[in-house]
Design a protein around this motif. Structure first.
Motif, mmCIF file in Angstrom:
data_model
loop_
_atom_site.group_PDB
_atom_site.id
_atom_site.type_symbol
_atom_site.label_atom_id
_atom_site.label_comp_id
_atom_site.label_asym_id
_atom_site.label_seq_id
_atom_site.Cartn_x
_atom_site.Cartn_y
_atom_site.Cartn_z
ATOM 1 N N HIS A 194 124.045 -49.075 -22.153
ATOM 2 C CA HIS A 194 125.221 -49.327 -21.320
ATOM 3 C C HIS A 194 126.404 -49.864 -22.121
ATOM 4 O O HIS A 194 127.558 -49.678 -21.725
ATOM 5 C CB HIS A 194 124.862 -50.265 -20.164
ATOM 6 N N GLU A 243 119.252 -47.337 -8.113
ATOM 7 C CA GLU A 243 120.338 -48.128 -8.705
ATOM 8 C C GLU A 243 121.719 -47.603 -8.299
ATOM 9 O O GLU A 243 122.663 -48.384 -8.202
ATOM 10 C CB GLU A 243 120.194 -48.177 -10.231
ATOM 11 N N HIS A 272 118.050 -50.925 -22.995
ATOM 12 C CA HIS A 272 118.910 -50.810 -21.814
ATOM 13 C C HIS A 272 120.346 -51.309 -22.056
ATOM 14 O O HIS A 272 121.310 -50.621 -21.711
ATOM 15 C CB HIS A 272 118.274 -51.544 -20.623
ATOM 16 N N HIS A 312 124.856 -54.032 -12.679
ATOM 17 C CA HIS A 312 123.666 -53.184 -12.746
ATOM 18 C C HIS A 312 122.665 -53.751 -13.760
ATOM 19 O O HIS A 312 121.460 -53.805 -13.496
ATOM 20 C CB HIS A 312 124.056 -51.750 -13.128
HETATM 21 NI NI NI Z 1 120.823 -48.639 -16.567
#
Ligand code: NI
Length: 162
Positions: free
Chosen positions: A145, A77, A141, A49
């Motif tokens: 994650h 996504e 980002h 991703h």
């Molecule tokens: Ni993301």
């Protein structure tokens, strides 16, 4: 924002890459594909991703630099993760691609004049967005994650840092 802050932000954009690498370095193929946190992606799905998102955002940032207020199209996504064969991916290839994309984008961003940071595009879901805001979203980002990957490590009984 002064140019030195932009330079710091570009440094931060690159700084999360070795942290991501460290967080996945000791995982077996089975652990990479495990979904130990109910309803959440596997670690390999998270990495894939990040790569696919990076491709989209790098292209969008380049369009904002090169074109006049371009229309930037969002994508789903969740459908990417469900539909693309992320569990067939090669972890090293994915990490190398992510690192190469960020290094290339960092060189492009470092060459931006001050006025370049306020250039805009119109995102189909977020609306008007500046180049500066786009970079900030990307800076955040990987850490976002990474926290999820550490949560998975914990759920699998692994130390936070390998
Ligand atoms: Ni993301």
């Amino acid at each position: 924002m002064p140019q030195s802050s932009h330079s710091d932000r570009i440094d931060a954009y690159l700084a999360s890459l070795p942290r991501l690498r460290r967080a996945v370095a000791d995982l077996s193929p089975e652990q990479l594909r495990a979904r130990p946190v109910p309803g959440k992606w596997s670690t390999l799905e998270v990495v894939c991703h990040l790569v696919d998102s990076e491709q989209a955002w790098c292209h969008r940032m380049k369009r904002v630099i090169a074109e006049e207020r371009p229309l930037l199209i969002g994508y789903d996504e969740s459908r990417f993760t469900r539909s693309l064969p992320y569990h067939e991916a090669n972890l090293e290839d994915e990490l190398a691609l992510l690192e190469a994309m960020r290094r290339q984008m960092a060189r492009t961003l470092r060459a931006q004049p001050e006025a370049g940071w306020s250039r805009t595009g119109v995102h189909s879901e977020r609306g008007l967005i500046t180049l500066e805001e786009m970079l900030q979203a990307e800076v955040e980002h990987i850490p976002h994650h990474l926290a999820q990957i550490l949560e998975k490590r914990k759920a699998m009984g692994l130390p936070q840092e390998p």
